[in-house]
Write an enzyme that holds these catalytic residues in place. Structure first.
Site, PDB file in Angstrom:
ATOM      1  N   CYS A   1       9.759 -23.187  28.568  1.00  0.00           N
ATOM      2  CA  CYS A   1       8.370 -23.857  28.826  1.00  0.00           C
ATOM      3  C   CYS A   1       8.547 -25.482  29.305  1.00  0.00           C
ATOM      4  O   CYS A   1       7.814 -25.832  29.710  1.00  0.00           O
ATOM      5  CB  CYS A   1       7.389 -23.973  27.601  1.00  0.00           C
ATOM      6  SG  CYS A   1       7.151 -22.496  27.049  1.00  0.00           S
TER       7      CYS A   1
ATOM      8  N   HIS B   1       2.222 -29.334  28.576  1.00  0.00           N
ATOM      9  CA  HIS B   1       2.297 -27.947  28.530  1.00  0.00           C
ATOM     10  C   HIS B   1       1.450 -27.356  27.562  1.00  0.00           C
ATOM     11  O   HIS B   1       1.215 -27.800  26.441  1.00  0.00           O
ATOM     12  CB  HIS B   1       3.964 -27.765  27.977  1.00  0.00           C
ATOM     13  CG  HIS B   1       3.852 -26.243  27.425  1.00  0.00           C
ATOM     14  ND1 HIS B   1       3.826 -25.088  28.368  1.00  0.00           N
ATOM     15  CD2 HIS B   1       4.326 -25.465  26.398  1.00  0.00           C
ATOM     16  CE1 HIS B   1       3.693 -23.981  27.847  1.00  0.00           C
ATOM     17  NE2 HIS B   1       4.377 -24.235  26.703  1.00  0.00           N
TER      18      HIS B   1
ATOM     19  N   ASN C   1      -0.564 -19.440  27.071  1.00  0.00           N
ATOM     20  CA  ASN C   1       0.738 -20.233  27.084  1.00  0.00           C
ATOM     21  C   ASN C   1       1.624 -19.372  28.197  1.00  0.00           C
ATOM     22  O   ASN C   1       2.134 -18.371  28.125  1.00  0.00           O
ATOM     23  CB  ASN C   1       1.503 -20.246  26.084  1.00  0.00           C
ATOM     24  CG  ASN C   1       2.933 -20.957  26.103  1.00  0.00           C
ATOM     25  OD1 ASN C   1       3.184 -21.098  27.334  1.00  0.00           O
ATOM     26  ND2 ASN C   1       3.398 -21.069  24.972  1.00  0.00           N
TER      27      ASN C   1
HETATM   28  N1  ACO Z   1      -4.745 -13.011  14.063  1.00  0.00           N
HETATM   29  C1  ACO Z   1      -5.186 -13.027  12.844  1.00  0.00           C
HETATM   30  N2  ACO Z   1      -4.256 -13.542  11.758  1.00  0.00           N
HETATM   31  C2  ACO Z   1      -3.010 -14.039  12.123  1.00  0.00           C
HETATM   32  C3  ACO Z   1      -2.653 -13.869  13.469  1.00  0.00           C
HETATM   33  C4  ACO Z   1      -3.328 -13.360  14.587  1.00  0.00           C
HETATM   34  N3  ACO Z   1      -3.093 -13.032  15.638  1.00  0.00           N
HETATM   35  N4  ACO Z   1      -1.176 -14.460  13.324  1.00  0.00           N
HETATM   36  C5  ACO Z   1      -1.276 -14.921  12.315  1.00  0.00           C
HETATM   37  N5  ACO Z   1      -2.131 -14.619  11.393  1.00  0.00           N
HETATM   38  C6  ACO Z   1      -2.547 -14.797  10.035  1.00  0.00           C
HETATM   39  C7  ACO Z   1      -0.969 -15.015   9.358  1.00  0.00           C
HETATM   40  O1  ACO Z   1      -0.608 -13.780   8.825  1.00  0.00           O
HETATM   41  C8  ACO Z   1      -1.419 -15.835   8.126  1.00  0.00           C
HETATM   42  O2  ACO Z   1      -1.999 -14.888   7.115  1.00  0.00           O
HETATM   43  P1  ACO Z   1      -1.516 -14.999   5.444  1.00  0.00           P
HETATM   44  O3  ACO Z   1      -2.208 -16.404   5.187  1.00  0.00           O
HETATM   45  O4  ACO Z   1      -2.394 -13.891   4.895  1.00  0.00           O
HETATM   46  O5  ACO Z   1      -0.062 -15.020   5.465  1.00  0.00           O
HETATM   47  C9  ACO Z   1      -2.433 -16.601   8.744  1.00  0.00           C
HETATM   48  O6  ACO Z   1      -2.789 -16.067   9.823  1.00  0.00           O
HETATM   49  C10 ACO Z   1      -1.808 -18.175   8.917  1.00  0.00           C
HETATM   50  O7  ACO Z   1      -0.650 -17.898   9.525  1.00  0.00           O
HETATM   51  P2  ACO Z   1       0.109 -19.145  10.408  1.00  0.00           P
HETATM   52  O8  ACO Z   1       1.510 -18.411  10.751  1.00  0.00           O
HETATM   53  O9  ACO Z   1       0.317 -20.056   9.200  1.00  0.00           O
HETATM   54  O10 ACO Z   1      -0.932 -19.689  11.399  1.00  0.00           O
HETATM   55  P3  ACO Z   1      -0.562 -20.921  12.052  1.00  0.00           P
HETATM   56  O11 ACO Z   1      -1.857 -22.033  11.808  1.00  0.00           O
HETATM   57  O12 ACO Z   1       0.825 -21.674  12.092  1.00  0.00           O
HETATM   58  O13 ACO Z   1      -0.804 -20.588  13.546  1.00  0.00           O
HETATM   59  C11 ACO Z   1       0.470 -20.275  15.314  1.00  0.00           C
HETATM   60  C12 ACO Z   1       0.279 -19.714  14.246  1.00  0.00           C
HETATM   61  C13 ACO Z   1      -0.581 -20.146  16.459  1.00  0.00           C
HETATM   62  C14 ACO Z   1       1.862 -19.289  16.170  1.00  0.00           C
HETATM   63  C15 ACO Z   1       0.937 -21.735  15.487  1.00  0.00           C
HETATM   64  O14 ACO Z   1       1.953 -21.883  14.612  1.00  0.00           O
HETATM   65  C16 ACO Z   1       1.648 -22.027  16.813  1.00  0.00           C
HETATM   66  O15 ACO Z   1       0.856 -22.306  17.877  1.00  0.00           O
HETATM   67  N6  ACO Z   1       2.975 -22.410  16.944  1.00  0.00           N
HETATM   68  C17 ACO Z   1       3.621 -22.902  18.120  1.00  0.00           C
HETATM   69  C18 ACO Z   1       3.866 -21.708  18.957  1.00  0.00           C
HETATM   70  C19 ACO Z   1       4.381 -22.006  20.479  1.00  0.00           C
HETATM   71  O16 ACO Z   1       3.808 -22.903  21.148  1.00  0.00           O
HETATM   72  N7  ACO Z   1       5.159 -21.127  21.051  1.00  0.00           N
HETATM   73  C20 ACO Z   1       5.531 -21.290  22.352  1.00  0.00           C
HETATM   74  C21 ACO Z   1       6.569 -22.370  22.612  1.00  0.00           C
HETATM   75  S1  ACO Z   1       6.838 -22.373  24.253  1.00  0.00           S
HETATM   76  C22 ACO Z   1       8.103 -21.645  24.760  1.00  0.00           C
HETATM   77  O17 ACO Z   1       9.370 -21.868  24.994  1.00  0.00           O
HETATM   78  C23 ACO Z   1       7.919 -20.252  25.207  1.00  0.00           C
END
Ligand code: ACO
Length: 320
Positions: A111, A247, A277
């Site tokens: 990214c 980004h 994204n």
């Molecule tokens: N729908 C519903 N529930 C979900 C989903 C979903 N799609 N995904 C996860 N959950 C659940 C999990 O299972 C968890 O449930 P639990 O509490 O029963 O175990 C709960 O939601 C919370 O999950 P977390 O992983 O703690 O959620 P978080 O608030 O951290 O959000 C996310 C996850 C959105 C992925 C966040 O961590 C994020 O945005 N991270 C950055 C990712 C990113 O930007 N990646 C790209 C980088 S750029 C590149 O180089 C490609």
């Protein structure tokens, strides 16, 4: 001389996939995705590959710049999802747009790719090697997503953005890029089996694997850090910058960056709700939107900043 963006273009596939569409095959929820990421829908390619998206965006950027493709001396495509290992997507673009005088190659910095491309071209322009170039961020990450992994597949969309860049008195003021290869396993995608087929390997391609929490923690720290660093190093007051084009990975990351940099959210444009994204394409797609709807005005000070797999990061301060 420095690098100045003189034209922009973007292209996204026609097919819109909403959060509700994902709920048809994934244990997820529209409200959860909106609240945790800010994403409402994304574009997903059906037939078009990364090169086609890049070509369409490039054609629009060239038309916007009003130049002849033969004036382009270098084409850089930033992508982590090229259609083929070789030749490069940049070669496809160079051939398709008739940039017959250009050298063409891809770079992979996830990214951060568009900023890395700008940084590279800035170096070529400052050293007088090239005067006119094209930097494109293009991705079809939908093809490397594990569509059964709800913690990653809901985040990404396909698209491409391009910028025609030319040597000028004003433009890029400073670029800043970095990599932490020790964190390579935080976000990765296997391209080929590590063993060749002769010695028992299988010709299988892998899917993206992401530790979302680690990426999140890294992004909320690193983005404000590099933005503040670039402001400090150039002696620029944060209020003198009109737009912070960051980004588009998650609106919570953008909101946290606004707080930590000390700027209002109005200075951070957002389109993640419509595209998700799009990795290397997210910054140039946003720049193109802002240029076409008049938000970006000549003379505006703009900061760009990206982060991603590698781990990589980058920022640029420029005069529009
Ligand atoms: N729908 C519903 N529930 C979900 C989903 C979903 N799609 N995904 C996860 N959950 C659940 C999990 O299972 C968890 O449930 P639990 O509490 O029963 O175990 C709960 O939601 C919370 O999950 P977390 O992983 O703690 O959620 P978080 O608030 O951290 O959000 C996310 C996850 C959105 C992925 C966040 O961590 C994020 O945005 N991270 C950055 C990712 C990113 O930007 N990646 C790209 C980088 S750029 C590149 O180089 C490609």
């Amino acid at each position: 001389m420095t690098a100045r963006i003189i034209g922009t273009g973007a292209y996204v596939p026609e097919r819109i996939v909403t959060n509700k569409d994902l709920m048809a095959f994934l244990d997820t929820d529209d409200a959860w995705i909106r609240e945790r990421t800010g994403i409402c829908e994304r574009r997903i390619s059906t037939e078009e590959g990364t090169s086609v998206l890049a070509i369409r965006a490039a054609e629009r950027a060239i038309a916007d710049a009003g130049i002849d493709p033969k004036e382009i001396e270098i084409v850089i495509v930033a992508t982590s999802s090229a259609d083929r290992s070789f030749p490069s997507a940049a070669s496809d673009v160079q051939g398709a747009i008739g940039a017959e005088n250009a050298v063409a190659f891809d770079i992979t910095a996830a990214c951060s790719g568009f900023i890395y491309g700008l940084h590279i071209l800035q170096g070529f322009i400052q050293s007088g090697i090239y005067r006119t170039g094209l930097v494109i961020g293009a991705e079809t990450l939908s093809k490397v997503l594990d569509w059964s992994d709800r913690s990653s597949c809901i985040l990404f969309g396909d698209g491409a953005g391009a910028a025609v860049i030319r040597a000028d008195e004003e433009g890029v003021i400073r670029t800043l890029v970095g990599t932490d290869g020790k964190k390579a396993d935080v976000l990765w995608c296997q391209a080929r089996s590590l063993r060749n087929c002769l010695t028992g390997g299988k010709p299988e391609l892998g899917f993206m694997v992401m530790d979302g929490k680690e990426v999140f923690k890294f992004a909320v720290k690193k983005v404000p850090e590099i933005v503040n660093q670039i402001l400090e190093e150039t002696g620029t007051a944060r209020e003198d910058v009109q737009h912070y084009v960051l980004h588009q990975a998650n609106t919570r990351i953008l909101e946290s960056a606004a707080r930590r940099i000390g700027i209002p959210m109005e200075k951070i444009p957002v389109n993640i709700d419509r595209y998700g994204n799009t990795s290397a394409a997210s910054i140039p797609i946003l720049l193109d939107e802002m240029s076409r709807d008049g938000r970006l005005k000549r003379g505006d000070k703009v900061i760009l900043s990206g982060f991603g797999a590698g781990l990589t990061w980058g920022a640029a301060l420029l005069t529009w």
